[in-house]
Enzyme design. Structure first.
Site, short mmCIF file in Angstrom:
data_model
loop_
_atom_site.label_atom_id
_atom_site.label_comp_id
_atom_site.label_asym_id
_atom_site.label_seq_id
_atom_site.Cartn_x
_atom_site.Cartn_y
_atom_site.Cartn_z
N HIS A 15 0.82 -1.20 0.00
CA HIS A 15 0.00 0.00 0.00
C HIS A 15 0.86 1.26 0.00
CE1 HIS A 15 0.97 -0.54 4.27
NE2 HIS A 15 0.85 0.78 4.36
N HIS B 7 5.37 6.12 -1.03
CA HIS B 7 6.08 4.94 -1.50
C HIS B 7 5.30 3.67 -1.18
CE1 HIS B 7 7.22 5.42 2.74
NE2 HIS B 7 7.29 4.10 2.75
#
Length: 238
Positions: A93, A182
Site C-alpha cells: 500500500h 512509496h
C-alpha cells in the site's frame, strides 16, 4: 451509514495517538492490554499496548500488481546473505496517514467524514520506479520501497491533504510535513539502511529484469481504503 452526533468535548477527549501508538503501522483491533511476545510475529515489537475501546486506524491506497510480487521474489535472491530473514510484505500500500487511535464510538463519524471529503476526488494513474530504503521511527525495522515518481507527487499529496483535514477535525496526528509516498515491499529486523544501500545497485539490476523496458510500475488509483481495528472501509473515487 448515519453520522453520529457528538459535541466538541467528545473530540477533545480523544486519546493522544503518539503516546499510544508511536509510529508503527498496524490494523489490529485493540483489546485489553497484554504482554507482547515478539516470537509470535517474526520478532517485531509492538510500539503500543492494547487498550479496550481504542482502535488503531490508518488510511491508504492499496497497491495491486503482479510486478510487485515478482519484485519480492527477485529481491530475496539478490539479497541472499546480505541481511538475515528478509520478509515480503503482504499488505502492499501507499500510506496517506499515520496510524492513529480512534475510540470505538467515533469510528462511524470519522469514516463518514473521510467519505465526504474523498469521494469527490477523481481517479488517476501513477508510476513508481526509484528504490529507497526506510526505517520505522524506532529504527527496529528496515524497509525496501519504491517511491512514487515526482510528476505524480502532487496528485497523491492532494489526497493526503484531504485525509489530514479529517485528522485535524478529530484532533489526531497529521501526516509527515515532508511526505515521501512509496510502497514498501520487503522488510527485515533492525536498522539495515547502510548495508542495503551498499547493495542497492545489485537490487536495481535484479528488479529491472522484472520491470522490463518500462522501468516502472504503473498503478491506477480509483479507491482509497481505511482500516480501523478489524473493520475495513473503501471510498470510491470518481
Amino acid at each position: 451509514m448515519p453520522k453520529l452526533s457528538e459535541t466538541a468535548e467528545d473530540k477533545k477527549a480523544l486519546p493522544c495517538a503518539v503516546s499510544l501508538l508511536g509510529a508503527k503501522n498496524t490494523g489490529d483491533v485493540v483489546h485489553n492490554a497484554h504482554a507482547d511476545d515478539p516470537t509470535e510475529h517474526d520478532g517485531r515489537v509492538r510500539s503500543f499496548k492494547h487498550e479496550r475501546g481504542n482502535w488503531a486506524t490508518y488510511v491508504y491506497i492499496k497497491a495491486m500488481s503482479d510486478q510487485l510480487e515478482d519484485m519480492q521474489e527477485v529481491s530475496q535472491g539478490a539479497l541472499a546473505g546480505v541481511v538475515d530473514c528478509l520478509h515480503a510484505i503482504e499488505d502492499l500500500h501507499i500510506s496517506l496517514s499515520r496510524t492513529v487511535v480512534l475510540q470505538y464510538h467515533h469510528i462511524d463519524s470519522f469514516v463518514e467524514s473521510l467519505r465526504t471529503t474523498l469521494e469527490v476526488s477523481g481517479s488517476f494513474s501513477i508510476s513508481l520506479r526509484r528504490l529507497h530504503i526506510y526505517t520505522n521511527a524506532e529504527r527496529t525495522r528496515t524497509f525496501i520501497a519504491l517511491k512514487v515518481d515526482d510528476m505524480y507527487f502532487e496528485k497523491v499529496h492532494q489526497l493526503m491533504a484531504k485525509v489530514d483535514g479529517v485528522m485535524k477535525e478529530y484532533r489526531l496526528q497529521l501526516f509527515y510535513e515532508e511526505p515521501s509516498f512509496h510502497i514498501s515491499f520487503m522488510w527485515c529486523l533492525g536498522d539495515k539502511v547502510a548495508v542495503l544501500n551498499e547493495h542497492l545497485d545489485t537490487l536495481k539490476s535484479a528488479i529491472n529484469v522484472v520491470l522490463g523496458d518500462s522501468e516502472a510500475i504503473s498503478l491506477f488509483i480509483h479507491e482509497i481504503n481505511c482500516k480501523s481495528g478489524n473493520k475495513e472501509f473503501v471510498f470510491k473515487l470518481k
